[in-house]
Write a protein that holds these residues in place. Structure first.
Motif, PDB file in Angstrom:
ATOM      1  N   ALA A   1       0.839  -1.204   0.000  1.00 30.95           N
ATOM      2  CA  ALA A   1       0.000   0.000   0.000  1.00 30.95           C
ATOM      3  C   ALA A   1       0.873   1.252   0.000  1.00 30.95           C
ATOM      4  O   ALA A   1       1.928   1.288   0.625  1.00 30.95           O
ATOM      5  CB  ALA A   1      -0.910  -0.003   1.222  1.00 30.95           C
ATOM      6  N   HIS A   2       0.445   2.258  -0.703  1.00 25.70           N
ATOM      7  CA  HIS A   2       1.128   3.542  -0.825  1.00 25.70           C
ATOM      8  C   HIS A   2       2.425   3.440  -1.637  1.00 25.70           C
ATOM      9  O   HIS A   2       3.281   4.311  -1.564  1.00 25.70           O
ATOM     10  CB  HIS A   2       1.458   4.138   0.553  1.00 25.70           C
ATOM     11  N   SER A   3       2.589   2.362  -2.426  1.00 28.34           N
ATOM     12  CA  SER A   3       3.824   2.218  -3.184  1.00 28.34           C
ATOM     13  C   SER A   3       3.970   3.298  -4.248  1.00 28.34           C
ATOM     14  O   SER A   3       5.062   3.518  -4.763  1.00 28.34           O
ATOM     15  CB  SER A   3       3.884   0.825  -3.832  1.00 28.34           C
ATOM     16  N   ARG A   4       2.864   3.967  -4.618  1.00 27.39           N
ATOM     17  CA  ARG A   4       2.943   5.040  -5.608  1.00 27.39           C
ATOM     18  C   ARG A   4       3.220   6.391  -4.967  1.00 27.39           C
ATOM     19  O   ARG A   4       3.192   7.415  -5.627  1.00 27.39           O
ATOM     20  CB  ARG A   4       1.622   5.107  -6.387  1.00 27.39           C
ATOM     21  N   THR A   5       3.483   6.398  -3.672  1.00 22.76           N
ATOM     22  CA  THR A   5       3.699   7.655  -2.950  1.00 22.76           C
ATOM     23  C   THR A   5       4.850   8.437  -3.558  1.00 22.76           C
ATOM     24  O   THR A   5       5.935   7.905  -3.786  1.00 22.76           O
ATOM     25  CB  THR A   5       4.000   7.366  -1.468  1.00 22.76           C
ATOM     26  N   ARG A   6       4.615   9.703  -3.796  1.00 21.28           N
ATOM     27  CA  ARG A   6       5.665  10.558  -4.336  1.00 21.28           C
ATOM     28  C   ARG A   6       6.651  10.911  -3.238  1.00 21.28           C
ATOM     29  O   ARG A   6       6.265  11.181  -2.100  1.00 21.28           O
ATOM     30  CB  ARG A   6       5.058  11.837  -4.912  1.00 21.28           C
ATOM     31  N   ALA A   7       7.918  10.926  -3.558  1.00 15.52           N
ATOM     32  CA  ALA A   7       8.955  11.248  -2.587  1.00 15.52           C
ATOM     33  C   ALA A   7       8.791  12.674  -2.075  1.00 15.52           C
ATOM     34  O   ALA A   7       8.677  13.612  -2.864  1.00 15.52           O
ATOM     35  CB  ALA A   7      10.332  11.077  -3.225  1.00 15.52           C
ATOM     36  N   ASN A   8       8.784  12.827  -0.754  1.00 17.78           N
ATOM     37  CA  ASN A   8       8.681  14.174  -0.175  1.00 17.78           C
ATOM     38  C   ASN A   8       9.809  15.073  -0.643  1.00 17.78           C
ATOM     39  O   ASN A   8       9.640  16.296  -0.760  1.00 17.78           O
ATOM     40  CB  ASN A   8       8.709  14.093   1.351  1.00 17.78           C
ATOM     41  N   LYS A   9      10.981  14.508  -0.897  1.00 22.42           N
ATOM     42  CA  LYS A   9      12.134  15.323  -1.301  1.00 22.42           C
ATOM     43  C   LYS A   9      11.885  16.051  -2.614  1.00 22.42           C
ATOM     44  O   LYS A   9      12.534  17.067  -2.899  1.00 22.42           O
ATOM     45  CB  LYS A   9      13.382  14.458  -1.423  1.00 22.42           C
ATOM     46  N   ASP A  10      10.922  15.553  -3.409  1.00 21.04           N
ATOM     47  CA  ASP A  10      10.621  16.160  -4.702  1.00 21.04           C
ATOM     48  C   ASP A  10       9.513  17.197  -4.636  1.00 21.04           C
ATOM     49  O   ASP A  10       9.156  17.795  -5.661  1.00 21.04           O
ATOM     50  CB  ASP A  10      10.236  15.070  -5.712  1.00 21.04           C
ATOM     51  N   TYR A  11       8.946  17.431  -3.452  1.00 16.45           N
ATOM     52  CA  TYR A  11       7.906  18.453  -3.328  1.00 16.45           C
ATOM     53  C   TYR A  11       8.523  19.828  -3.580  1.00 16.45           C
ATOM     54  O   TYR A  11       9.564  20.163  -2.983  1.00 16.45           O
ATOM     55  CB  TYR A  11       7.292  18.449  -1.932  1.00 16.45           C
ATOM     56  N   PRO A  12       7.915  20.649  -4.421  1.00 16.78           N
ATOM     57  CA  PRO A  12       8.427  22.012  -4.612  1.00 16.78           C
ATOM     58  C   PRO A  12       8.336  22.803  -3.307  1.00 16.78           C
ATOM     59  O   PRO A  12       7.278  22.848  -2.666  1.00 16.78           O
ATOM     60  CB  PRO A  12       7.502  22.593  -5.686  1.00 16.78           C
ATOM     61  N   LEU A  13       9.443  23.416  -2.924  1.00 11.22           N
ATOM     62  CA  LEU A  13       9.454  24.179  -1.674  1.00 11.22           C
ATOM     63  C   LEU A  13       8.394  25.269  -1.682  1.00 11.22           C
ATOM     64  O   LEU A  13       7.708  25.492  -0.677  1.00 11.22           O
ATOM     65  CB  LEU A  13      10.846  24.779  -1.447  1.00 11.22           C
ATOM     66  N   ALA A  14       8.251  25.978  -2.798  1.00 17.30           N
ATOM     67  CA  ALA A  14       7.259  27.058  -2.873  1.00 17.30           C
ATOM     68  C   ALA A  14       5.855  26.534  -2.626  1.00 17.30           C
ATOM     69  O   ALA A  14       5.034  27.188  -1.960  1.00 17.30           O
ATOM     70  CB  ALA A  14       7.339  27.754  -4.230  1.00 17.30           C
ATOM     71  N   LYS A  15       5.537  25.319  -3.130  1.00 15.54           N
ATOM     72  CA  LYS A  15       4.217  24.738  -2.914  1.00 15.54           C
ATOM     73  C   LYS A  15       4.015  24.352  -1.451  1.00 15.54           C
ATOM     74  O   LYS A  15       2.931  24.514  -0.894  1.00 15.54           O
ATOM     75  CB  LYS A  15       4.045  23.500  -3.800  1.00 15.54           C
ATOM     76  N   VAL A  16       5.060  23.827  -0.826  1.00 13.37           N
ATOM     77  CA  VAL A  16       4.973  23.457   0.589  1.00 13.37           C
ATOM     78  C   VAL A  16       4.665  24.687   1.435  1.00 13.37           C
ATOM     79  O   VAL A  16       3.775  24.669   2.302  1.00 13.37           O
ATOM     80  CB  VAL A  16       6.287  22.794   1.048  1.00 13.37           C
ATOM     81  N   VAL A  17       5.377  25.774   1.189  1.00 13.40           N
ATOM     82  CA  VAL A  17       5.166  26.998   1.963  1.00 13.40           C
ATOM     83  C   VAL A  17       3.795  27.590   1.665  1.00 13.40           C
ATOM     84  O   VAL A  17       3.077  28.027   2.576  1.00 13.40           O
ATOM     85  CB  VAL A  17       6.285  28.012   1.672  1.00 13.40           C
ATOM     86  N   GLN A  18       3.394  27.586   0.393  1.00 19.74           N
ATOM     87  CA  GLN A  18       2.080  28.113   0.048  1.00 19.74           C
ATOM     88  C   GLN A  18       0.977  27.293   0.699  1.00 19.74           C
ATOM     89  O   GLN A  18      -0.022  27.843   1.179  1.00 19.74           O
ATOM     90  CB  GLN A  18       1.893  28.119  -1.470  1.00 19.74           C
TER      91      GLN A  18
END
Length: 384
Positions: A164-181
């Motif tokens: 389960a959750h094997s398709r989870t996107r790596a957190n390291k690839d999250y755009p910083l600007a999107k995380v802050v927004q």
């Protein structure tokens, strides 16, 4: 460059910054004083807070400040950012449909954050120290703490491929600007933010202040010590220091409701939500002072004071200090020697009045002068 999370064991320092909309300018005023104090104490006139703190985290407007600080920017940079951010993000534009559309065009907040942070991800941003932000995932109802720690459980995607959750996107690839927004996407003021969290699946987020972590200090303490977060630091009054900076949130009182109980239900609901956010912040401060040591205790209430001599039969888990300037007439008179009218305080307490930025910053500066002391930063925590 070695990650802060891979450095040899030793004392660690956390800076946590509350949410509060445009009142982030008040926090920046306090932060400027912290920066100046540490520059003098350590004899380093060019020190930035990323040189001192090992983890800088925030919620909502605090996430904006935390990102700048963790990237190595100074208080002067943040001061200028809030002077320019407010008029751009909170200006009135084309009419928006009440109760249907967010009050402000969310594209303006997105533009400002992207201009400041670019296309970097949590992994590729040029970090000077640890970073954390709190957001609320609406579609699952969960609080998310996102960090730049490479040992975080979902940093590289699913920790157990093939299940389960094997398709989870790596957190390291999250755009910083999107995380802050996402952390700053306050309901009513801005629209929700979507981030791809798995292949073909978007998570929907809004303001982290809609979690119990509008004041993120307790959450960051847990992140530092609980194994699941991957940071793995040590507890102890001389091993972990937590500095918490507020944005001036006043005690939410409505005495006129006693005299005029026939108020619209929507206003009662909004007040209840605001009061709950204040209460959770106070609870975080209370727990951190109850279970830790403190060179300057923040008053909780008349029953327990600052929870002095209240440690429940264990060694202190950390050293904790809180700085803030509650936008309340009595506090400002006692600590700053200044008198404010109720009308002025009501304007200052708003989350979206960019015209108050200069005064908010000034109050934060004055509070910093009144509260911040070099002895709050014990020598044992001096960076080696």
């Amino acid at each position: 460059m070695t990650s802060v999370f891979d450095r040899p064991p030793g004392p660690r320092r956390i800076l946590a910054i509350d949410g509060g909309g445009i009142r982030g300018a008040l926090a920046v005023g306090v932060i400027e004083r912290i920066e100046a104090t540490l520059r003098t104490k350590l004899g380093r006139p060019d020190l930035v807070l990323a040189d001192y703190f090992d983890l800088i985290g925030g919620t909502s407007t605090g996430a904006i400040i935390a990102a700048g600080l963790a990237l190595g920017r100074d208080a002067a940079y943040l001061r200028n950012l809030y002077r320019t951010l407010g008029p751009r993000v909170f200006r009135r534009g084309a009419p928006r449909l009440p109760l249907v559309q967010a009050r402000f065009d969310p594209r303006r907040l997105e533009e400002v954050i992207h201009e400041e942070l670019g296309d970097a991800t949590l992994e590729t941003a040029p970090w000077r120290t640890g970073f954390a932000a709190v957001a609320k995932r609406v579609d699952t109802g969960s609080s998310w703490l996102l960090t730049n720690c490479p040992r975080a459980r979902y940093w590289a995607g699913s920790p157990t491929p093939g299940v389960a959750h094997s398709r989870t996107r790596a957190n390291k690839d999250y755009p910083l600007a999107k995380v802050v927004q996402a952390s700053a996407a306050a309901p009513f003021y801005f629209d929700m933010v979507k981030i791809e969290v798995a292949e073909g699946e978007a998570g929907v987020f809004f303001d982290g202040a809609m979690t119990p972590h509008g004041n993120p200090a307790l959450q960051l303490a847990m992140a530092a010590l609980a194994p699941g977060y991957g940071i793995g630091w040590e507890a102890g009054a001389e091993r972990l220091m937590i500095v918490s900076v507020g944005t001036g949130a006043p005690h939410p009182v409505k005495p006129e409701w006693v005299r005029r109980p026939a108020m619209l239900a929507i206003w009662k609901a909004i007040h209840a939500l605001t009061a709950m956010a204040y209460d959770t912040s106070q609870l975080s401060i209370a727990v951190l002072q109850w279970l830790g040591d403190s060179p300057r205790r923040w008053p909780i209430n008349r029953d327990v004071g600052g929870l002095e001599h209240s440690l429940p039969g264990c060694a202190p888990l950390w050293t904790f200090v809180r700085y803030d300037a509650p936008l309340e007439a009595a506090w400002l008179k006692e600590h700053l020697g200044e008198t404010f009218s109720p009308a002025t305080l009501a304007k200052l307490a708003r989350l979206d009045d960019d015209r108050q930025v200069p005064e908010l910053f000034r109050i934060g500066q004055r509070a910093g002068e009144a509260l911040v002391r070099p002895e709050h930063f014990a020598d044992v925590f001096d960076p080696r």
